[in-house]
Design a protein around this motif. Structure first.
Motif, short mmCIF file in Angstrom:
data_model
loop_
_atom_site.label_atom_id
_atom_site.label_comp_id
_atom_site.label_asym_id
_atom_site.label_seq_id
_atom_site.Cartn_x
_atom_site.Cartn_y
_atom_site.Cartn_z
N THR A 8 0.84 -1.19 0.00
CA THR A 8 0.00 0.00 0.00
C THR A 8 0.87 1.24 0.00
O THR A 8 2.08 1.18 0.20
CB THR A 8 -0.84 0.05 1.27
OG1 THR A 8 0.04 0.08 2.38
CG2 THR A 8 -1.75 -1.14 1.37
N GLY B 52 -1.55 2.40 4.29
CA GLY B 52 -2.64 3.23 3.76
C GLY B 52 -3.78 2.41 3.21
O GLY B 52 -4.08 1.33 3.70
N PRO C 11 -5.98 -0.06 0.87
CA PRO C 11 -5.60 -1.33 0.25
C PRO C 11 -5.27 -1.18 -1.24
O PRO C 11 -5.92 -0.42 -1.96
CB PRO C 11 -6.84 -2.21 0.45
CG PRO C 11 -7.91 -1.32 0.90
CD PRO C 11 -7.29 -0.13 1.50
N ALA C 12 -4.25 -1.91 -1.66
CA ALA C 12 -3.82 -1.84 -3.05
C ALA C 12 -3.84 -3.24 -3.66
O ALA C 12 -3.73 -4.23 -2.94
CB ALA C 12 -2.41 -1.26 -3.12
#
Lengths: 317, 500
Positions: free
Chosen positions: A224, A240, A242-243
Motif C-alpha cells: 500500500t 494506507g 488497500p492496493a
C-alpha cells in the motif's frame, strides 16, 4: 462455384452467431457486406454492441474492459495462492460495493449475496462483517450462505440468479473442481445475463481455466501507499488504503493488462497508483521467499506435465 | 414383533405354526414375563411369572427380551396413524391411545362405523386391538380392556361398569388389591357402597376414578400434538406414488387452506404435510416460510424443495392414501395492494428465494450480519441465521461505526504463528505461518484489546493486535496474547485475519 459460395455463406453466418453469443463486435477481418440473414441472426446487434457497463474511472482499465465492468453476466476473479485470498476478497468486495452503489443510485437498496463453499471459508477465513462494513459495503444488505459442496453452491447460485433482487452475487469456490467446468460456467453466464445480475466467480487458489466469463482477473497483493496527513505529507511507515495488482487474463477485446490499483473505502472507488510508486512496484516484482504454487484443484488432470517430472516408471515385471 | 416376522397380514391369514411367544424383562432382579401372546396365555402362562418357570412349563417357548423403547415408538407410530380420525390423539401409558372423536364420528359413518373401521384396518395391518366409544375416557378405558361393548351410550354407563373388576378403574395395584381383600371385587359393589367411608379408607383417588368412569367428573386429555388451526386433507381411492402427483395434490390442498386462511386474514409461516402410507406409516414433512403465505403456488413450491431435500427418507412404498396439509403457525397477513408507481415490491421475490434455499438446506443456512456491542473482534460482528427479511430490504438505521482497521476475512479459530519481535512489546519482524516465512516490512499497532472480564473471567489475557504488511504486500492481522511481565512470561502469537 455456386456451391462454394453457399458454403461460405454458411460459415459466415455461423461466425456471426458465435460473435453474437459472445456478445461482442464481430471480428474486424470478417467481411460484413452480406445482407441480414433471414433467420434473424443479426437482429439485435445494435443492442448487443453497446453493452451495459459500469465504468471504474481508470482510463487504462476501462479501455481494456471496453467501458467498464459488465452489469450482467459472469466475471471471474482468481488468485493463485490461498494466502492471497485476502487481497482477492478485497477486490471482489470492492466490485460488490460498486454494484451496490450503482443500484442505490437508481433508488434500489439491493442486497449482495455471498455464496461460499464451506471449504473455502475454512481455508482462507470467513468474511468478517465489521471488516466488510469498513471496506465500504452496506453490511446490513448482505447475505451470506455457506454451502457444503460445490454442487450445493451452484444450486443456490442458480436459484439466486432467477430472482431479480440482488445487486451482485459472489460465488466463492476453492480450486478448480470438476463440477464447475466450462459447461457449468456457461450455464451460469447465460442465467446471469437472463436475470440481469452481475455474478462474480471468485476462484480461490485456482488455476487458469477455460470459462465463459466476460473477463478473468487475477489478483495479486501489492504494497500500500502511506497514510496521508492533513498537511499533504505522508505518515512514514504507515499502512494506507488497500492496493491490488490486477492482471486481466481474459478479455474479449484486447490483450491482457497489468495494472496497480488502490481502493478508497471512503470515496468507494478505485484510484490508480501514482507513477513513481507504480514504477517501483513493476521493477520490484521478485519475492524473496517464493513458494511453489500449489493449486487446490481436485480430481482433474492438470494438463501437460513439465519435462523431468516423472523420473522413473514403475516396474512392469 | 409378529408383523415383522410373519408379515403384516398374519392376523387375517392365520397365525403360522410357531411356539408361544413371550417377552421377558428384568424386574426385581429376576427375569419375568412382561408380555405374552394369545397362545402363551392359553397354555397357562401368566404375566409376572419367572422366566425359568415358564420355560419349564413349555420348553419350546420363544422368549424375547422386551424393548420398551421400540414399544413406545410403535405406539407413537400408531398414534400418528390414528391422526386420520381425529387430530386429538393422546397417549395412554404404554399400551393405549385415547382418541377424542367429538364431532368427527359422523365423518366415518357414526360411532359404530368408526370403531369397526378402526378395528378392521388395524386387523389388516396385523395389530390386535380393542376399542370402545363412550362418553368418558375412564369408561372407554375400562370397557376396552375388561368389557366387550363397542359403543356405550351415556345412560348405560353404570350398567356396563357394574360387572367389571375394580382393576378397570385405573387404580394403583396395591389399592386394587386392598379393595379385593375386603371383598369389593366388582365396580358394582363400589357403586352401591356409601361414598364417605370409601374415601376415608381408600383415599380420594378411588372416588375420582369412579366419577371419571361414570362421566361425572371431567378428565382432560392432553393430545400429543397441538391441533393445527387450519388444515385440509384428501383421501384417495388409489394410492399415490409419484412425487409430481403428490405436489399437484398439495397445490389443491393449499387452495383449500387458502380460503380459510383468507377468511381469518392470516398467512401461514410453518406448514406440515402429512403423508399416510398404505401400510400405516405416517410421514410428516415440515416447511418454513420466510414470510406469511397464503398463495397456493408458493406453498406448493415450498414443498417441492422440501421433498427434494428429504427425498431419500421418504419411501413411498405402495403409495400414500391420505394427504393432509396443516398450518402449524400462522401470522397476520395484511392484504397488499399493488401500487401504480411501477417499482416492484422486491421483498416478495427475495422471500421466495429464502424459502427455496432454506427448504432445501435448513432454515439456518442463509445468514445475515449481526453486530454486537463488544470490543473483542469475534464477538463484535458475525453472521446469524436470517430471520427478518424486511431488514435486508429496508433502508438501514444509522448503524454504529467500526474501527477502520478491521480485516476482511477472519479465522474462526486464530491460528498460532511463530513470530519474532525486536522488542518484547513491539511489532513482529518476521513470522512463520502455515510453514512459510514472512518478513514484515511495515506494521501498525498495537491495538490493545482487553478481555471482557464480565464474560471471560478476570484472568483472561489481553491481546495486542498488529496490522502488518509483508514484502509482497499481503496484509495480516496478528495478535500477541498476554502482556509481558504482567500476565505471562512468554507470549504466544496468533494470526486472526487477513486484510485486503
Amino acid at each position: 462455384m455456386a456451391e462454394n459460395a453457399v458454403q461460405r455463406q454458411t460459415i459466415l453466418s455461423l461466425r456471426e452467431t458465435i460473435a453474437r453469443i459472445e456478445n461482442g463486435c464481430p471480428p474486424p477481418a470478417m467481411p460484413t457486406t452480406r445482407e441480414p440473414d433471414p433467420a434473424g441472426f443479426r437482429r439485435d446487434r445494435e443492442g448487443a454492441s453497446h453493452r451495459k457497463a459500469l465504468p471504474l474511472g481508470i482510463p487504462p482499465l476501462d479501455g481494456v474492459l471496453r467501458g467498464g465492468l459488465p452489469l450482467q453476466g459472469l466475471t471471474e476473479i482468481r488468485n493463485a495462492e490461498t494466502r492471497d485470498a485476502g487481497a482477492a476478497a478485497g477486490f471482489v468486495t470492492a466490485l460488490a460495493v460498486l454494484y451496490q452503489q450503482e443500484r442505490k443510485s437508481k433508488g434500489h437498496l439491493a442486497p449482495v449475496l455471498w455464496i461460499s463453499q464451506g471449504l473455502a471459508a475454512r481455508e482462507a477465513g470467513h468474511p468478517y462483517a465489521p471488516g466488510l462494513k469498513s471496506f465500504g459495503l452496506d453490511a446490513e444488505h448482505f447475505l451470506f450462505v455457506s454451502a457444503r459442496t460445490v454442487k450445493d453452491a451452484l444450486w443456490i447460485t442458480e436459484t439466486a440468479l432467477s430472482v431479480p433482487v440482488f445487486a451482485a452475487i459472489i460465488l466463492e469456490i476453492r480450486g478448480n473442481p470438476t463440477s464447475l467446468a466450462l459447461s457449468e460456467s456457461r450455464r451460469l453466464h447465460v442465467k446471469a445475463r437472463a436475470g440481469k445480475v452481475p455474478l462474480l466467480l471468485f476462484r480461490q487458489a485456482g488455476e487458469e481455466e477455460a470459462s465463459s466469463a466476460f473477463f478473468r482477473f487475477r489478483i495479486r497483493p501489492a504494497p500500500t501507499g502511506e497514510r496521508p496527513l492533513p498537511d499533504g505529507s505522508v505518515l512514514c511507515g504507515s499502512i494506507g488504503h488497500p492496493a491490488f495488482h490486477l492482471l486481466v487474463e481474459k478479455s474479449r477485446f484486447q490483450a491482457s493488462a497489468d495494472i496497480f490499483l488502490e481502493w478508497n473505502p471512503h470515496d468507494r472507488r478505485f484510484y490508480p497508483i501514482d507513477e513513481r510508486r507504480n514504477a517501483a512496484l513493476q521493477t520490484n516484482d521478485q519475492p524473496e521467499n517464493p513458494v511453489d504454487p500449489l493449486s487446490a484443484s481436485a480430481g482433474r488432470s492438470r494438463g501437460a506435465q513439465p519435462l523431468g517430472r516423472l523420473l522413473a516408471f514403475a516396474r512392469a515385471s | 414383533m409378529a408383523r415383522s416376522r410373519w408379515g403384516a397380514s398374519w392376523l387375517s391369514r392365520g397365525r403360522p405354526d410357531h411356539p408361544p411367544v413371550v417377552f421377558a424383562a428384568k424386574i426385581d432382579n429376576a427375569m419375568r414375563l412382561v408380555a405374552l401372546d394369545a397362545l402363551a396365555e392359553r397354555i397357562g402362562l401368566k404375566r409376572g411369572q419367572g422366566a425359568a418357570e415358564a420355560r419349564a412349563m413349555c420348553p419350546s417357548l420363544d422368549m424375547i427380551a422386551a424393548d420398551p423403547a421400540a414399544d413406545q415408538a410403535f405406539l407413537e407410530a400408531l398414534a400418528d396413524w390414528c391422526d386420520r380420525y381425529t387430530p386429538l390423539v393422546a397417549l395412554d401409558g404404554k399400551d393405549g391411545l385415547f382418541l377424542d372423536i367429538t364431532g368427527c364420528a359422523h365423518l366415518h359413518g357414526g360411532e359404530k362405523g368408526l370403531v369397526s373401521d378402526v378395528l378392521s384396518r388395524l386387523f389388516a395391518l396385523g395389530v390386535e386391538a380393542r376399542a370402545t366409544v363412550s362418553s368418558s375416557a375412564g369408561l372407554s378405558w375400562a370397557a376396552a380392556r375388561y368389557g366387550h361393548a363397542h359403543v356405550i351410550a351415556p345412560e348405560e354407563a353404570d350398567r356396563v361398569l357394574a360387572p367389571l373388576p375394580v382393576a378397570a378403574l385405573r387404580l394403583p395395584e396395591e389399592a386394587a388389591a386392598a379393595l379385593e381383600r375386603v371383598g369389593l371385587k366388582e365396580i358394582g359393589d363400589l357403586l352401591e357402597a356409601p361414598r364417605a367411608p370409601l374415601a376415608r379408607r381408600f383415599g380420594s383417588l378411588l372416588l375420582l376414578r369412579l366419577d371419571q368412569a361414570r362421566g361425572q367428573a371431567d378428565e382432560p386429555l392432553s393430545p400429543r400434538l397441538p391441533v393445527p388451526s387450519f388444515s385440509a386433507e384428501r383421501r384417495l381411492a388409489e394410492p399415490l406414488i409419484d412425487e409430481e402427483h403428490i405436489l399437484e395434490l398439495t397445490r389443491h390442498l393449499a387452495k383449500d387452506v387458502r380460503s380459510s386462511l383468507e377468511r381469518q386474514g392470516e398467512g401461514g409461516r410453518l406448514f406440515e404435510l402429512l403423508l399416510f402410507r398404505v401400510d400405516g406409516r405416517v410421514f410428516r414433512v415440515k416447511a418454513h416460510a420466510a414470510v406469511a403465505l397464503n398463495d397456493a403456488e408458493r406453498i406448493a413450491a415450498l414443498f417441492r424443495e422440501r421433498l427434494q431435500a428429504v427425498h431419500d427418507d421418504l419411501d413411498a412404498g405402495y403409495g400414500f392414501e391420505i394427504l393432509r396439509l396443516a398450518v402449524l403457525r400462522s401470522e397476520r397477513l395484511d392484504p397488499a395492494q399493488q401500487d401504480f408507481s411501477g417499482v416492484p415490491d422486491e421483498s416478495q421475490p427475495l422471500a421466495a428465494f429464502v424459502d427455496k434455499v432454506s427448504a432445501r438446506f435448513g432454515p439456518d443456512c442463509l445468514m445475515q450480519a449481526a453486530f454486537a456491542e463488544s470490543h473483542l473482534p469475534e464477538r463484535a460482528g458475525g453472521f446469524v441465521p436470517l430471520r427478518n427479511i424486511a431488514a435486508v430490504m429496508d433502508a438501514p438505521a444509522e448503524g454504529k461505526t467500526f474501527p477502520e482497521n478491521r480485516p476482511l476475512r477472519i479465522f474462526a479459530h486464530p491460528e498460532p504463528v511463530e513470530a519474532t519481535a525486536e522488542v518484547p512489546e513491539g511489532a513482529p519482524r518476521s513470522f512463520n505461518w502455515r510453514k512459510t516465512r514472512y518478513r514484515v516490512t511495515r506494521a501498525e499497532g498495537p491495538d490493545r484489546i482487553a478481555a471482557e472480564w464480565w464474560v471471560d473471567g478476570e484472568d483472561h489475557p489481553t491481546r495486542d493486535y498488529f496490522r502488518v504488511e509483508d514484502q509482497e504486500g499481503r496484509r495480516f492481522w496478528l495478535f500477541r496474547e498476554g502482556l509481558y511481565e504482567r500476565e505471562v512470561t512468554s507470549a504466544r502469537w496468533f494470526m486472526h485475519g487477513v486484510f485486503a
